[in-house]
Design an enzyme around this catalytic site. Structure first.
Site, mmCIF file in Angstrom:
data_model
loop_
_atom_site.group_PDB
_atom_site.id
_atom_site.type_symbol
_atom_site.label_atom_id
_atom_site.label_comp_id
_atom_site.label_asym_id
_atom_site.label_seq_id
_atom_site.Cartn_x
_atom_site.Cartn_y
_atom_site.Cartn_z
ATOM 1 N N ASP A 1 0.920 -1.138 -0.028
ATOM 2 C CA ASP A 1 -0.008 0.197 0.169
ATOM 3 C C ASP A 1 0.932 1.036 0.066
ATOM 4 O O ASP A 1 2.095 1.057 0.627
ATOM 5 C CB ASP A 1 -1.051 0.045 1.164
ATOM 6 C CG ASP A 1 -1.831 1.215 1.136
ATOM 7 O OD1 ASP A 1 -2.670 0.993 0.285
ATOM 8 O OD2 ASP A 1 -1.887 1.810 2.452
ATOM 9 N N GLU B 1 1.798 -0.076 -4.800
ATOM 10 C CA GLU B 1 0.813 0.956 -5.288
ATOM 11 C C GLU B 1 1.716 2.297 -5.306
ATOM 12 O O GLU B 1 2.169 2.760 -4.408
ATOM 13 C CB GLU B 1 -0.273 1.144 -4.273
ATOM 14 C CG GLU B 1 -1.228 2.302 -4.600
ATOM 15 C CD GLU B 1 -2.246 2.762 -3.355
ATOM 16 O OE1 GLU B 1 -3.047 3.287 -3.587
ATOM 17 O OE2 GLU B 1 -1.725 2.593 -2.066
#
Length: 480
Positions: free
Chosen positions: A202, A239
């Protein structure tokens, strides 16, 4: 071919009924619409769990997907679980450690790999590391975070959200516990009985970066090395919400979930015009309107500095749990074109659970839709569209790892070919009428239509309106 699942919303097993509701949660019925604005958004709780995912692996097989990506499964105080308060166990609300082991075993039996989701940029403010050090100067975990005062009361957090304190990767002990070696968090979940096949990281572009600190390369290389030591055939995706090229140099992340080179330009080409409230974090009040030529240039610009192998491992996502659904703004007939591009451009195709049902959503939170398992047959046509595109991808190796040549670009169409020695695939994506005659040297031999309705005679390509078509061509043969 990746299938993304947001565990709270995918499926709820019978065992979920016996679990007590957490104090932070606001219960919802399975068919309720997601609350996508206001304080209830992160705490609306449907109770989906991992055994529910296991019970519906036949749906993933029907689609033909080969990689299941789960958003975080660690305990937290939200439905999205990006505010983990521990990395050493699976949330009991999802069924606990045993449920994850059952899911990965069942998926592997079907030839489906499983990827987890880690927040290397931050923990939750209820995390055991943070609680041990908050207002506790001198605690061993104090070096894990960025404190803004001597009392360790105030701290740096992700985008100023206090529930997400930012991790400080200068700490050797943090690296040891989290990402380095066989006893780390990264390694634990890749070993039996869980046997994850990879991680999606993330906000990876923010990881290790604060002020003058830039330890991103240290973090990504360390995670990669740990994964290699546990399972060399594993996948590490990041990401990266901006231009990803500088972080994709082959030394850490295999590829990226990024919106710059695929998602945003495809939306801008195939979405209806008009006012918008949201466009991938960019300050647009109306939907951008691209030509296919602009899509081509955006794609080339944002991939040109990436190693080819990184391009092959980038995520071609039309939408995710963080975005509006593409179907929300798609022009008539555009879903097949956009999903077809996801399957045929270099990269990993991504289906966010619900895309194959044609679901809509105003923003990321609204897109976190529950799946209506009781009436799946009502969506048979939409599911078959996705299944046919996945079959195209899986049955033709050129679309997975073949080279690429652009053959023709204009305002309304993209024509390219993916090539291996044994086989090539010619792809047309069109928003309007096409009548193009390519040079005789563009490709060799006659084409066999694999999907779609456009025609190919010699090197002349013709179609009407919105269209996605692919043809099988001879391979390029071995080099002398």
């Amino acid at each position: 071919v990746m299938y993304q699942v947001f565990p709270d919303r995918f499926a709820r097993s019978a065992a979920a009924d016996a679990r007590p509701l957490p104090e932070w949660a606001e219960p919802a019925e399975w068919g309720d619409e997601p609350i996508y604005q206001g304080p209830s958004t992160p705490v609306q709780f449907y109770g989906g769990d991992l055994d529910g995912v296991t019970e519906h692996l036949d749906h993933l097989e029907r689609l033909g997907v080969t990689l299941l990506y789960l958003t975080p499964f660690f305990p937290a105080r939200s439905n999205h679980r990006y505010d983990a308060h521990g990395f050493d166990r699976v949330d009991p609300l999802l069924g606990g450690d045993e449920a994850l082991a059952r899911l990965t075993a069942a998926a592997h039996e079907r030839g489906i790999r499983v990827m987890g989701d880690l927040t290397s940029n931050h923990s939750g403010d209820a995390h055991e590391w943070f609680r041990a050090s908050h207002q506790q100067p001198g605690a061993p975990e104090s070096e894990f975070y960025y404190w803004l005062d001597d009392e360790q009361r105030d701290y740096e957090s992700w985008l100023g959200v206090p529930s997400l304190p930012k991790l400080n990767w200068n700490s050797r002990e943090l690296r040891r516990r989290f990402i380095e070696g066989p006893d780390s968090v990264v390694a634990k979940w890749m070993k039996p009985p869980f046997s994850l096949d990879g991680w999606r990281i993330d906000v990876a572009n923010m990881t290790g970066r604060f002020g003058d600190d830039d330890l991103n390369d240290v973090v990504r290389r360390t995670i990669r090395q740990t994964m290699i030591e546990v399972n060399a055939d594993s996948l590490l995706l990041a990401e990266i919400t901006n231009d990803a090229a500088s972080d994709l140099q082959g030394d850490g992340w295999h590829g990226a979930m990024t919106y710059a080179n695929f998602t945003r330009p495809v939306w801008a080409w195939l979405s209806t015009p008009g006012e918008i409230d949201w466009f991938f974090g960019l300050p647009y009040s109306v939907m951008p309107q691209y030509t296919a030529t602009q899509v081509y240039h955006a794609h080339r610009r944002f991939t040109g500095a990436m190693p080819w192998r990184s391009r092959l491992h980038g995520m071609n996502a039309l939408d995710t749990h963080d975005t509006a659904r593409f179907a929300n703004r798609a022009r008539p007939g555009a879903i097949a074109v956009a999903a077809g591009l996801s399957m045929t451009l270099p990269g990993i195709p991504v289906v966010f659970a619900g895309d194959e049902f044609g679901f809509t959503g105003e923003n990321g939170e609204h897109s976190r839709t529950t799946i209506p398992w009781q009436n799946v047959d009502d969506y048979a046509d939409s599911i078959e569209l996705y299944s046919s595109l996945v079959r195209l991808r899986r049955e033709h190796a050129a679309l997975s790892h073949g080279g690429m040549r652009w053959l023709h670009v204009d305002d309304d169409s993209l024509l390219f070919v993916r090539e291996t020695a044994d086989e090539s695939v010619l792809v047309l994506a069109a928003r309007g009428d096409v009548d193009v005659t390519l040079p005789a040297s563009a490709f060799a031999g006659p084409g066999e239509r694999l999907i779609g309705s456009a025609t190919l005679k010699g090197t002349r390509v013709r179609s009407t309106g919105m269209a996605f078509t692919a043809w099988r061509l001879p391979g390029v043969g071995p080099l002398d």
